[in-house]
Scaffold this motif. Structure first.
Motif, PDB file in Angstrom:
ATOM      1  N   MET A   1      12.411  36.559   0.825  1.00  0.00           N
ATOM      2  CA  MET A   1      12.811  35.196   0.491  1.00  0.00           C
ATOM      3  C   MET A   1      12.861  34.372   1.761  1.00  0.00           C
ATOM      4  SD  MET A   1      16.515  33.862  -0.913  1.00  0.00           S
ATOM      5  CE  MET A   1      16.278  33.807  -2.660  1.00  0.00           C
ATOM      6  N   ASN A   2      12.334  33.172   1.743  1.00  0.00           N
ATOM      7  CA  ASN A   2      12.468  32.230   2.844  1.00  0.00           C
ATOM      8  C   ASN A   2      13.629  31.311   2.538  1.00  0.00           C
ATOM      9  OD1 ASN A   2      10.254  33.174   4.273  1.00  0.00           O
ATOM     10  ND2 ASN A   2       8.855  31.874   3.139  1.00  0.00           N
ATOM     11  N   PHE A   3      14.349  30.943   3.574  1.00  0.00           N
ATOM     12  CA  PHE A   3      15.502  30.079   3.378  1.00  0.00           C
ATOM     13  C   PHE A   3      15.066  28.730   2.816  1.00  0.00           C
ATOM     14  CE2 PHE A   3      18.813  27.114   4.401  1.00  0.00           C
ATOM     15  CZ  PHE A   3      19.927  27.808   3.982  1.00  0.00           C
ATOM     16  N   GLN A   4      15.771  28.247   1.818  1.00  0.00           N
ATOM     17  CA  GLN A   4      15.480  26.969   1.183  1.00  0.00           C
ATOM     18  C   GLN A   4      16.400  25.892   1.766  1.00  0.00           C
ATOM     19  OE1 GLN A   4      13.035  26.557  -1.244  1.00  0.00           O
ATOM     20  NE2 GLN A   4      12.559  28.657  -0.664  1.00  0.00           N
ATOM     21  N   LEU A   5      15.817  24.922   2.483  1.00  0.00           N
ATOM     22  CA  LEU A   5      16.618  23.831   3.040  1.00  0.00           C
ATOM     23  C   LEU A   5      17.237  22.985   1.945  1.00  0.00           C
ATOM     24  CD1 LEU A   5      14.392  22.622   5.994  1.00  0.00           C
ATOM     25  CD2 LEU A   5      16.563  23.837   6.128  1.00  0.00           C
ATOM     26  N   VAL A   6      16.468  22.732   0.895  1.00  0.00           N
ATOM     27  CA  VAL A   6      16.933  21.951  -0.245  1.00  0.00           C
ATOM     28  C   VAL A   6      16.976  22.886  -1.451  1.00  0.00           C
ATOM     29  CG1 VAL A   6      16.457  19.984  -1.745  1.00  0.00           C
ATOM     30  CG2 VAL A   6      15.914  19.848   0.683  1.00  0.00           C
ATOM     31  N   CYS A   7      18.079  22.880  -2.165  1.00  0.00           N
ATOM     32  CA  CYS A   7      18.245  23.752  -3.328  1.00  0.00           C
ATOM     33  C   CYS A   7      17.191  23.425  -4.382  1.00  0.00           C
ATOM     34  CB  CYS A   7      19.645  23.581  -3.916  1.00  0.00           C
ATOM     35  SG  CYS A   7      19.949  24.618  -5.363  1.00  0.00           S
ATOM     36  N   ILE A   8      16.489  24.443  -4.861  1.00  0.00           N
ATOM     37  CA  ILE A   8      15.464  24.213  -5.876  1.00  0.00           C
ATOM     38  C   ILE A   8      16.074  24.028  -7.259  1.00  0.00           C
ATOM     39  CG2 ILE A   8      13.652  25.378  -4.584  1.00  0.00           C
ATOM     40  CD1 ILE A   8      14.086  27.834  -6.367  1.00  0.00           C
ATOM     41  N   GLU A   9      17.357  24.301  -7.398  1.00  0.00           N
ATOM     42  CA  GLU A   9      18.038  24.128  -8.683  1.00  0.00           C
ATOM     43  C   GLU A   9      18.611  22.722  -8.862  1.00  0.00           C
ATOM     44  OE1 GLU A   9      18.092  26.443 -11.092  1.00  0.00           O
ATOM     45  OE2 GLU A   9      16.930  27.779  -9.818  1.00  0.00           O
ATOM     46  N   CYS A  10      19.209  22.167  -7.780  1.00  0.00           N
ATOM     47  CA  CYS A  10      19.916  20.886  -7.942  1.00  0.00           C
ATOM     48  C   CYS A  10      19.604  19.851  -6.858  1.00  0.00           C
ATOM     49  CB  CYS A  10      21.420  21.131  -7.995  1.00  0.00           C
ATOM     50  SG  CYS A  10      22.130  21.630  -6.410  1.00  0.00           S
ATOM     51  N   ASP A  11      18.711  20.163  -5.927  1.00  0.00           N
ATOM     52  CA  ASP A  11      18.297  19.256  -4.844  1.00  0.00           C
ATOM     53  C   ASP A  11      19.388  18.966  -3.814  1.00  0.00           C
ATOM     54  OD1 ASP A  11      15.692  19.024  -5.799  1.00  0.00           O
ATOM     55  OD2 ASP A  11      16.187  17.293  -7.029  1.00  0.00           O
ATOM     56  N   SER A  12      20.435  19.760  -3.784  1.00  0.00           N
ATOM     57  CA  SER A  12      21.504  19.588  -2.804  1.00  0.00           C
ATOM     58  C   SER A  12      21.074  20.187  -1.466  1.00  0.00           C
ATOM     59  CB  SER A  12      22.773  20.291  -3.298  1.00  0.00           C
ATOM     60  OG  SER A  12      23.784  20.225  -2.325  1.00  0.00           O
ATOM     61  N   ILE A  13      21.654  19.699  -0.369  1.00  0.00           N
ATOM     62  CA  ILE A  13      21.371  20.289   0.935  1.00  0.00           C
ATOM     63  C   ILE A  13      22.567  21.054   1.500  1.00  0.00           C
ATOM     64  CG2 ILE A  13      19.550  18.678   1.547  1.00  0.00           C
ATOM     65  CD1 ILE A  13      21.588  17.205   3.297  1.00  0.00           C
ATOM     66  N   GLY A  14      23.733  20.933   0.876  1.00  0.00           N
ATOM     67  CA  GLY A  14      24.929  21.620   1.348  1.00  0.00           C
ATOM     68  C   GLY A  14      24.875  23.115   1.067  1.00  0.00           C
ATOM     69  N   VAL A  15      25.461  23.894   1.973  1.00  0.00           N
ATOM     70  CA  VAL A  15      25.494  25.344   1.803  1.00  0.00           C
ATOM     71  C   VAL A  15      26.901  25.887   1.993  1.00  0.00           C
ATOM     72  CG1 VAL A  15      23.101  25.698   2.523  1.00  0.00           C
ATOM     73  CG2 VAL A  15      24.902  25.794   4.221  1.00  0.00           C
ATOM     74  N   VAL A  16      27.120  27.079   1.443  1.00  0.00           N
ATOM     75  CA  VAL A  16      28.383  27.792   1.587  1.00  0.00           C
ATOM     76  C   VAL A  16      28.070  29.194   2.058  1.00  0.00           C
ATOM     77  CG1 VAL A  16      30.369  28.724   0.345  1.00  0.00           C
ATOM     78  CG2 VAL A  16      29.479  26.487  -0.264  1.00  0.00           C
ATOM     79  N   SER A  32      26.157  24.660  -2.072  1.00  0.00           N
ATOM     80  CA  SER A  32      27.547  24.215  -2.220  1.00  0.00           C
ATOM     81  C   SER A  32      27.765  23.457  -3.526  1.00  0.00           C
ATOM     82  CB  SER A  32      27.943  23.326  -1.040  1.00  0.00           C
ATOM     83  OG  SER A  32      27.157  22.153  -1.017  1.00  0.00           O
ATOM     84  N   HIS A  33      26.704  23.042  -4.176  1.00  0.00           N
ATOM     85  CA  HIS A  33      26.836  22.286  -5.419  1.00  0.00           C
ATOM     86  C   HIS A  33      26.767  23.171  -6.659  1.00  0.00           C
ATOM     87  CE1 HIS A  33      25.452  19.515  -8.659  1.00  0.00           C
ATOM     88  NE2 HIS A  33      26.447  18.793  -8.157  1.00  0.00           N
ATOM     89  N   CYS A  34      25.746  24.048  -6.722  1.00  0.00           N
ATOM     90  CA  CYS A  34      25.540  24.843  -7.940  1.00  0.00           C
ATOM     91  C   CYS A  34      25.650  26.350  -7.723  1.00  0.00           C
ATOM     92  CB  CYS A  34      24.188  24.501  -8.566  1.00  0.00           C
ATOM     93  SG  CYS A  34      22.773  25.132  -7.645  1.00  0.00           S
ATOM     94  N   SER A  35      25.894  26.784  -6.497  1.00  0.00           N
ATOM     95  CA  SER A  35      26.062  28.196  -6.123  1.00  0.00           C
ATOM     96  C   SER A  35      24.795  29.045  -6.240  1.00  0.00           C
ATOM     97  CB  SER A  35      27.181  28.852  -6.934  1.00  0.00           C
ATOM     98  OG  SER A  35      28.407  28.214  -6.667  1.00  0.00           O
ATOM     99  N   ALA A  36      23.634  28.427  -6.338  1.00  0.00           N
ATOM    100  CA  ALA A  36      22.373  29.177  -6.353  1.00  0.00           C
ATOM    101  C   ALA A  36      22.132  29.795  -4.978  1.00  0.00           C
ATOM    102  CB  ALA A  36      21.214  28.255  -6.721  1.00  0.00           C
ATOM    103  N   ALA A  37      21.527  30.968  -4.938  1.00  0.00           N
ATOM    104  CA  ALA A  37      21.187  31.613  -3.673  1.00  0.00           C
ATOM    105  C   ALA A  37      20.098  30.806  -2.981  1.00  0.00           C
ATOM    106  CB  ALA A  37      20.724  33.032  -3.917  1.00  0.00           C
TER     107      ALA A  37
END
Length: 69
Positions: A1-16, A32-37
């Motif tokens: 897996m390559n790190f996703q700068l922008v979440c492919i599920e919700c387009d958020s850029i925040g991470v946890v 940080s928005h939808c908890s997707a990996a």
């Protein structure tokens, strides 16, 4: 897996990252928005240390010609 700068599920850029400073490189980074990996901490660190400059290559906007400003 390559790190996703922008979440492919919700387009958020925040991470946890759980226990960020103590987490191993294999720790999963979540949106940080939808908890997707989004990838692993190791992938994020590698990306941060890379010389890539095309990661944020975006256009000038809708309806522009792309001419220099």
């Amino acid at each position: 897996m390559n790190f996703q700068l922008v979440c492919i599920e919700c387009d958020s850029i925040g991470v946890v990252i759980d226990d960020g400073e103590l987490a191993p490189p294999s720790a999963i980074v979540k949106c940080s928005h939808c908890s997707a990996a989004r990838g692993t901490l190791g992938e994020l660190r590698s990306l941060a240390l890379s010389d890539r400059r095309d990661l944020f290559d975006v256009g000038l906007g809708i309806g522009t010609t792309g001419a220099a400003i």
